[in-house]
Design a protein around this motif. Structure first.
Motif, PDB file in Angstrom:
ATOM      1  N   ALA A   4       0.812  -1.212   0.000  1.00 13.65           N
ATOM      2  CA  ALA A   4       0.000   0.000   0.000  1.00 13.65           C
ATOM      3  C   ALA A   4       0.851   1.269   0.000  1.00 13.65           C
ATOM      4  CB  ALA A   4      -0.945   0.001   1.196  1.00 13.65           C
ATOM      5  N   GLY A   5       1.944   1.285   0.726  1.00 14.00           N
ATOM      6  CA  GLY A   5       2.799   2.472   0.782  1.00 14.00           C
ATOM      7  C   GLY A   5       3.401   2.842  -0.560  1.00 14.00           C
ATOM      8  N   PRO A   6       4.099   1.910  -1.222  1.00  7.65           N
ATOM      9  CA  PRO A   6       4.667   2.248  -2.526  1.00  7.65           C
ATOM     10  C   PRO A   6       3.613   2.586  -3.585  1.00  7.65           C
ATOM     11  CG  PRO A   6       5.720   0.276  -1.659  1.00  7.65           C
ATOM     12  CD  PRO A   6       4.589   0.607  -0.739  1.00  7.65           C
ATOM     13  N   GLY A   8       0.659   3.898  -2.958  1.00  5.80           N
ATOM     14  CA  GLY A   8       0.166   5.222  -2.607  1.00  5.80           C
ATOM     15  C   GLY A   8       1.131   6.315  -3.012  1.00  5.80           C
ATOM     16  N   ALA A   9       2.416   6.070  -2.845  1.00  5.67           N
ATOM     17  CA  ALA A   9       3.417   7.055  -3.247  1.00  5.67           C
ATOM     18  C   ALA A   9       3.420   7.264  -4.761  1.00  5.67           C
ATOM     19  CB  ALA A   9       4.799   6.615  -2.779  1.00  5.67           C
ATOM     20  N   ALA A  10       3.294   6.182  -5.501  1.00  8.42           N
ATOM     21  CA  ALA A  10       3.246   6.294  -6.964  1.00  8.42           C
ATOM     22  C   ALA A  10       1.999   7.034  -7.414  1.00  8.42           C
ATOM     23  CB  ALA A  10       3.302   4.907  -7.597  1.00  8.42           C
ATOM     24  N   ALA A  11       0.861   6.721  -6.784  1.00  9.73           N
ATOM     25  CA  ALA A  11      -0.384   7.398  -7.147  1.00  9.73           C
ATOM     26  C   ALA A  11      -0.320   8.873  -6.789  1.00  9.73           C
ATOM     27  CB  ALA A  11      -1.567   6.723  -6.460  1.00  9.73           C
ATOM     28  N   ALA A  12       0.244   9.205  -5.639  1.00 11.53           N
ATOM     29  CA  ALA A  12       0.359  10.603  -5.234  1.00 11.53           C
ATOM     30  C   ALA A  12       1.315  11.354  -6.158  1.00 11.53           C
ATOM     31  CB  ALA A  12       0.830  10.699  -3.794  1.00 11.53           C
ATOM     32  N   PRO A  20      -7.642   8.498  -4.255  1.00  6.89           N
ATOM     33  CA  PRO A  20      -8.956   7.875  -4.053  1.00  6.89           C
ATOM     34  C   PRO A  20      -9.439   7.089  -5.268  1.00  6.89           C
ATOM     35  CG  PRO A  20      -9.180  10.262  -4.179  1.00  6.89           C
ATOM     36  CD  PRO A  20      -7.713   9.948  -4.151  1.00  6.89           C
ATOM     37  N   VAL A  21      -9.024   7.506  -6.453  1.00  8.78           N
ATOM     38  CA  VAL A  21      -9.425   6.768  -7.655  1.00  8.78           C
ATOM     39  C   VAL A  21      -8.823   5.369  -7.639  1.00  8.78           C
ATOM     40  CG1 VAL A  21      -9.311   6.721 -10.179  1.00  8.78           C
ATOM     41  CG2 VAL A  21      -9.716   8.879  -8.992  1.00  8.78           C
ATOM     42  N   VAL A  22      -7.549   5.270  -7.289  1.00  4.06           N
ATOM     43  CA  VAL A  22      -6.888   3.963  -7.202  1.00  4.06           C
ATOM     44  C   VAL A  22      -7.537   3.106  -6.125  1.00  4.06           C
ATOM     45  CG1 VAL A  22      -4.732   2.797  -6.585  1.00  4.06           C
ATOM     46  CG2 VAL A  22      -4.680   4.732  -8.131  1.00  4.06           C
ATOM     47  N   ALA A  23      -7.823   3.688  -4.975  1.00  5.05           N
ATOM     48  CA  ALA A  23      -8.414   2.933  -3.868  1.00  5.05           C
ATOM     49  C   ALA A  23      -9.794   2.389  -4.233  1.00  5.05           C
ATOM     50  CB  ALA A  23      -8.497   3.806  -2.623  1.00  5.05           C
ATOM     51  N   VAL A  24     -10.631   3.228  -4.816  1.00  9.20           N
ATOM     52  CA  VAL A  24     -11.986   2.790  -5.174  1.00  9.20           C
ATOM     53  C   VAL A  24     -11.935   1.778  -6.310  1.00  9.20           C
ATOM     54  CG1 VAL A  24     -14.180   3.572  -6.154  1.00  9.20           C
ATOM     55  CG2 VAL A  24     -13.108   4.857  -4.302  1.00  9.20           C
ATOM     56  N   LEU A  25     -11.104   2.031  -7.312  1.00  5.20           N
ATOM     57  CA  LEU A  25     -10.989   1.090  -8.429  1.00  5.20           C
ATOM     58  C   LEU A  25     -10.499  -0.272  -7.956  1.00  5.20           C
ATOM     59  CD1 LEU A  25     -11.209   0.630 -11.480  1.00  5.20           C
ATOM     60  CD2 LEU A  25      -8.855   1.451 -11.683  1.00  5.20           C
ATOM     61  N   ALA A  26      -9.518  -0.290  -7.067  1.00  2.23           N
ATOM     62  CA  ALA A  26      -9.004  -1.554  -6.538  1.00  2.23           C
ATOM     63  C   ALA A  26     -10.075  -2.301  -5.751  1.00  2.23           C
ATOM     64  CB  ALA A  26      -7.786  -1.310  -5.661  1.00  2.23           C
ATOM     65  N   ALA A  27     -10.856  -1.585  -4.958  1.00  2.00           N
ATOM     66  CA  ALA A  27     -11.909  -2.230  -4.173  1.00  2.00           C
ATOM     67  C   ALA A  27     -13.001  -2.806  -5.075  1.00  2.00           C
ATOM     68  CB  ALA A  27     -12.515  -1.237  -3.195  1.00  2.00           C
ATOM     69  N   VAL A  28     -13.389  -2.058  -6.087  1.00  2.00           N
ATOM     70  CA  VAL A  28     -14.448  -2.524  -6.999  1.00  2.00           C
ATOM     71  C   VAL A  28     -13.981  -3.735  -7.803  1.00  2.00           C
ATOM     72  CG1 VAL A  28     -15.768  -1.873  -9.055  1.00  2.00           C
ATOM     73  CG2 VAL A  28     -15.620  -0.305  -7.126  1.00  2.00           C
TER      74      VAL A  28
END
Length: 77
Positions: A4-6, A8-12, A20-28
């Protein structure tokens, strides 16, 4: 949790709006994969399915186009 850390860093790095787009897409996508696995009989409701590959796929699907747009690169074709 280690991924999650790496991710998140890449997405940021692609922009704070990508997180949030990555988080929601991954969950869906993870939920869809789980439903397909249960429907196909490959997993039960108590099974543990890996979330890492889905998280990486979601991050790539969001970060790569964002970096291409931000860099101003042109896609040949």
């Amino acid at each position: 949790m280690k991924l999650a850390g790496p991710v998140g860093a890449a997405a940021a790095g692609a922009g704070w709006a990508a997180l949030p787009v990555v988080a929601v897409l991954a969950a869906v996508v993870s939920a869809a994969v789980a439903l397909v696995a249960v429907g196909a009989g490959r997993a039960g409701w108590g099974s543990r399915l890996p979330h890492g590959p889905v998280l990486l796929g979601a991050a790539l699907a969001v970060v790569v186009p964002a970096v291409v747009v931000l860099s101003g690169a042109r896609i040949p074709g």
